[in-house]
Scaffold this motif. Structure first.
Motif, PDB file in Angstrom:
ATOM      1  N   SER A  52      -3.892  14.600   9.488  1.00 20.56           N
ATOM      2  CA  SER A  52      -4.290  15.926   9.978  1.00 20.56           C
ATOM      3  C   SER A  52      -4.655  16.803   8.804  1.00 20.56           C
ATOM      4  O   SER A  52      -4.066  16.700   7.726  1.00 20.56           O
ATOM      5  CB  SER A  52      -3.162  16.561  10.793  1.00 20.56           C
ATOM      6  N   GLN A  53      -5.616  17.660   9.017  1.00 24.10           N
ATOM      7  CA  GLN A  53      -6.032  18.564   7.951  1.00 24.10           C
ATOM      8  C   GLN A  53      -6.437  19.913   8.517  1.00 24.10           C
ATOM      9  O   GLN A  53      -6.862  20.020   9.668  1.00 24.10           O
ATOM     10  CB  GLN A  53      -7.179  17.978   7.137  1.00 24.10           C
ATOM     11  N   THR A  54      -6.260  20.920   7.676  1.00 27.41           N
ATOM     12  CA  THR A  54      -6.717  22.269   7.994  1.00 27.41           C
ATOM     13  C   THR A  54      -7.799  22.639   6.994  1.00 27.41           C
ATOM     14  O   THR A  54      -7.580  22.577   5.782  1.00 27.41           O
ATOM     15  CB  THR A  54      -5.564  23.284   7.895  1.00 27.41           C
ATOM     16  N   LEU A  55      -8.967  22.999   7.500  1.00 27.97           N
ATOM     17  CA  LEU A  55     -10.064  23.446   6.653  1.00 27.97           C
ATOM     18  C   LEU A  55     -10.199  24.960   6.793  1.00 27.97           C
ATOM     19  O   LEU A  55     -10.219  25.483   7.914  1.00 27.97           O
ATOM     20  CB  LEU A  55     -11.371  22.768   7.066  1.00 27.97           C
ATOM     21  N   ARG A  62      -7.047  12.692  12.767  1.00 27.96           N
ATOM     22  CA  ARG A  62      -7.699  11.378  12.815  1.00 27.96           C
ATOM     23  C   ARG A  62      -6.631  10.299  12.975  1.00 27.96           C
ATOM     24  O   ARG A  62      -5.704  10.209  12.156  1.00 27.96           O
ATOM     25  CB  ARG A  62      -8.506  11.115  11.540  1.00 27.96           C
ATOM     26  N   VAL A  63      -6.737   9.527  14.030  1.00 34.17           N
ATOM     27  CA  VAL A  63      -5.837   8.395  14.244  1.00 34.17           C
ATOM     28  C   VAL A  63      -6.514   7.153  13.679  1.00 34.17           C
ATOM     29  O   VAL A  63      -7.678   6.864  14.002  1.00 34.17           O
ATOM     30  CB  VAL A  63      -5.521   8.200  15.735  1.00 34.17           C
ATOM     31  N   ALA A  84       0.845  -1.200   0.000  1.00 35.61           N
ATOM     32  CA  ALA A  84       0.000   0.000   0.000  1.00 35.61           C
ATOM     33  C   ALA A  84       0.876   1.244   0.000  1.00 35.61           C
ATOM     34  O   ALA A  84       1.903   1.297   0.685  1.00 35.61           O
ATOM     35  CB  ALA A  84      -0.899   0.011   1.225  1.00 35.61           C
ATOM     36  N   LEU A  85       0.483   2.237  -0.775  1.00 34.72           N
ATOM     37  CA  LEU A  85       1.164   3.526  -0.714  1.00 34.72           C
ATOM     38  C   LEU A  85       0.944   4.168   0.646  1.00 34.72           C
ATOM     39  O   LEU A  85      -0.170   4.129   1.179  1.00 34.72           O
ATOM     40  CB  LEU A  85       0.631   4.466  -1.797  1.00 34.72           C
ATOM     41  N   PRO A  86       1.954   4.802   1.223  1.00 33.89           N
ATOM     42  CA  PRO A  86       1.764   5.455   2.522  1.00 33.89           C
ATOM     43  C   PRO A  86       0.641   6.487   2.519  1.00 33.89           C
ATOM     44  O   PRO A  86      -0.112   6.593   3.495  1.00 33.89           O
ATOM     45  CB  PRO A  86       3.123   6.103   2.793  1.00 33.89           C
ATOM     46  N   THR A  87       0.511   7.243   1.419  1.00 35.41           N
ATOM     47  CA  THR A  87      -0.489   8.310   1.382  1.00 35.41           C
ATOM     48  C   THR A  87      -1.918   7.786   1.350  1.00 35.41           C
ATOM     49  O   THR A  87      -2.858   8.560   1.532  1.00 35.41           O
ATOM     50  CB  THR A  87      -0.264   9.241   0.177  1.00 35.41           C
ATOM     51  N   MET A  88      -2.106   6.486   1.150  1.00 38.90           N
ATOM     52  CA  MET A  88      -3.456   5.931   1.205  1.00 38.90           C
ATOM     53  C   MET A  88      -4.069   6.124   2.583  1.00 38.90           C
ATOM     54  O   MET A  88      -5.299   6.058   2.757  1.00 38.90           O
ATOM     55  CB  MET A  88      -3.448   4.450   0.814  1.00 38.90           C
ATOM     56  N   GLY A  89      -3.223   6.385   3.579  1.00 43.85           N
ATOM     57  CA  GLY A  89      -3.726   6.616   4.926  1.00 43.85           C
ATOM     58  C   GLY A  89      -4.732   7.747   5.025  1.00 43.85           C
ATOM     59  O   GLY A  89      -5.571   7.744   5.946  1.00 43.85           O
ATOM     60  N   VAL A  90      -4.691   8.710   4.104  1.00 46.89           N
ATOM     61  CA  VAL A  90      -5.603   9.861   4.213  1.00 46.89           C
ATOM     62  C   VAL A  90      -7.046   9.507   3.862  1.00 46.89           C
ATOM     63  O   VAL A  90      -7.959  10.274   4.175  1.00 46.89           O
ATOM     64  CB  VAL A  90      -5.140  11.055   3.342  1.00 46.89           C
ATOM     65  N   ILE A  91      -7.281   8.367   3.216  1.00 45.55           N
ATOM     66  CA  ILE A  91      -8.659   8.014   2.841  1.00 45.55           C
ATOM     67  C   ILE A  91      -9.234   6.924   3.726  1.00 45.55           C
ATOM     68  O   ILE A  91     -10.380   6.519   3.538  1.00 45.55           O
ATOM     69  CB  ILE A  91      -8.757   7.591   1.360  1.00 45.55           C
ATOM     70  N   LEU A  92      -8.469   6.450   4.714  1.00 47.30           N
ATOM     71  CA  LEU A  92      -8.929   5.343   5.537  1.00 47.30           C
ATOM     72  C   LEU A  92      -9.762   5.835   6.731  1.00 47.30           C
ATOM     73  O   LEU A  92      -9.401   6.802   7.393  1.00 47.30           O
ATOM     74  CB  LEU A  92      -7.737   4.548   6.068  1.00 47.30           C
ATOM     75  N   ALA A  93     -10.853   5.130   6.983  1.00 47.33           N
ATOM     76  CA  ALA A  93     -11.682   5.337   8.183  1.00 47.33           C
ATOM     77  C   ALA A  93     -12.092   6.786   8.384  1.00 47.33           C
ATOM     78  O   ALA A  93     -11.988   7.336   9.476  1.00 47.33           O
ATOM     79  CB  ALA A  93     -10.943   4.813   9.424  1.00 47.33           C
ATOM     80  N   VAL A 101      -9.872  -1.355   9.411  1.00 47.56           N
ATOM     81  CA  VAL A 101      -9.291  -0.327  10.274  1.00 47.56           C
ATOM     82  C   VAL A 101     -10.412   0.510  10.867  1.00 47.56           C
ATOM     83  O   VAL A 101     -11.559   0.456  10.420  1.00 47.56           O
ATOM     84  CB  VAL A 101      -8.316   0.575   9.486  1.00 47.56           C
ATOM     85  N   TYR A 102     -10.079   1.287  11.891  1.00 49.70           N
ATOM     86  CA  TYR A 102     -11.049   2.230  12.434  1.00 49.70           C
ATOM     87  C   TYR A 102     -10.346   3.534  12.776  1.00 49.70           C
ATOM     88  O   TYR A 102      -9.131   3.567  13.013  1.00 49.70           O
ATOM     89  CB  TYR A 102     -11.777   1.659  13.649  1.00 49.70           C
ATOM     90  N   GLY A 103     -11.088   4.612  12.742  1.00 49.91           N
ATOM     91  CA  GLY A 103     -10.511   5.928  12.973  1.00 49.91           C
ATOM     92  C   GLY A 103     -11.165   6.640  14.145  1.00 49.91           C
ATOM     93  O   GLY A 103     -12.323   6.373  14.479  1.00 49.91           O
ATOM     94  N   GLU A 104     -10.409   7.530  14.752  1.00 53.18           N
ATOM     95  CA  GLU A 104     -10.921   8.392  15.822  1.00 53.18           C
ATOM     96  C   GLU A 104     -10.588   9.829  15.444  1.00 53.18           C
ATOM     97  O   GLU A 104      -9.418  10.208  15.383  1.00 53.18           O
ATOM     98  CB  GLU A 104     -10.292   8.020  17.156  1.00 53.18           C
ATOM     99  N   THR A 105     -11.619  10.615  15.166  1.00 51.04           N
ATOM    100  CA  THR A 105     -11.465  11.980  14.673  1.00 51.04           C
ATOM    101  C   THR A 105     -11.715  12.977  15.801  1.00 51.04           C
ATOM    102  O   THR A 105     -12.626  12.777  16.621  1.00 51.04           O
ATOM    103  CB  THR A 105     -12.459  12.249  13.527  1.00 51.04           C
TER     104      THR A 105
END
Length: 286
Positions: free
Chosen positions: A139-142, A124-125, A54-63, A100-104
């Motif tokens: 992490s993101q800035t909106l 989001r972890v 898996a590409l590392p950046t795929m993490g941004v679309i998970l959970a 996987v699961y995420g906590e935002t």
């Protein structure tokens, strides 16, 4: 309704499990342009099921948390919201298929003032459901352009990463395909702005634009290609500031500065328009 600081700071995000397969992992890689050189054996493990990675950046679309911006209790005028910055810390290699699961959580809300908008800093972890191990922290800035002046406690934006004032040490040039956004949206972002020419025109663009997170993935691909020899475990973190949209079919050049101690600065430009599309980039290798 305007932003209520205390309510938004403790917003009850609806997190959820996310199961993905090897097919999803390959589709994400194709969506950010990996495989454009199908005979390159370094790219093949990301788009071919044998020894799939898996590409590392795929993490941004998970959970991802369930949609929440449109809810009245958020107090946000979501139609005026922009994705300003994106970061990712990779704690361990992402499995090629897993649940996987995420906590935002909302980290901070910055009130830039009336007419100047507000900044939402979120994180989001993402953990492996089977092992409970942390995989990534996203992490993101909106940037909420219409929501400043609500009387927020914080008024100063976090500093962005500064690029060196010298010529880059190296560059990576990667193509995008005219159908790039149509492929990337199959990884979960179905916003019609990236597919429907009429919607794009109404939004002020000449054509559908590439997803910001697709541009993020292209930048990550350039870093992985140029300084990590396609070793996903080598990338420890990456962060960018979005500067301008990319149109599918444009060529993206990533200029890279070696800062020493495994830290690299970078900036991405669309060559056909000679415009910076990602700025203030920082990547760290293990």
């Amino acid at each position: 309704m305007s932003i209520d600081y205390e309510r938004l700071k403790s917003f009850p995000f609806e997190d959820r499990d996310h199961s993905y397969t090897a097919r999803d992992t390959m589709l994400y890689a194709l969506g950010v342009g990996v495989g454009f050189e199908p005979l390159d054996e370094r790219q093949l493990p990301f788009v071919y099921e044998r020894e799939l990675k898996a590409l590392p950046t795929m993490g941004v679309i998970l959970a991802l948390a369930k949609p929440w911006l449109h809810k009245p209790e958020s107090g946000i005028n979501w139609t005026q919201m922009l994705h300003g910055e994106q970061g990712l810390v990779i704690h361990r290699p992402i499995p090629s298929e897993a649940t996987v699961y995420g906590e935002t959580r909302m980290e901070e809300i910055v009130d830039k003032g009336s007419g100047k908008g507000a900044l939402l800093y979120m994180s989001r972890v993402v953990r492996d459901r089977a092992t409970n191990e942390e995989l990534v922290t996203s992490s993101q800035t909106l940037f909420c352009r219409a929501d400043g002046g609500f009387g927020g406690r914080a008024t100063e934006a976090r500093p962005v990463h500064a690029l060196p004032d010298r010529a880059p040490d190296r560059s990576a040039t990667l193509p995008t395909m005219p159908q790039q956004a149509l492929i990337y949206r199959l990884s979960g972002d179905h916003n019609p702005l990236h597919a429907d020419p009429r919607i794009a025109t109404q939004a002020g663009f000449k054509a559908p634009i590439l997803h910001g997170l697709c541009s993020f993935g292209i930048a990550g691909h350039a870093i992985l290609r140029e300084i990590a020899d396609y070793r996903p475990a080598a990338l420890a973190s990456i962060r960018v500031r979005f500067a301008s949209p990319v149109y599918p079919g444009e060529t993206i050049r990533t200029d890279i500065w070696d800062e020493g101690n495994g830290v690299f600065s970078f900036r991405c430009s669309a060559l056909e328009r000679d415009i910076v599309v990602i700025n203030n980039g920082r990547a760290e290798l293990r």
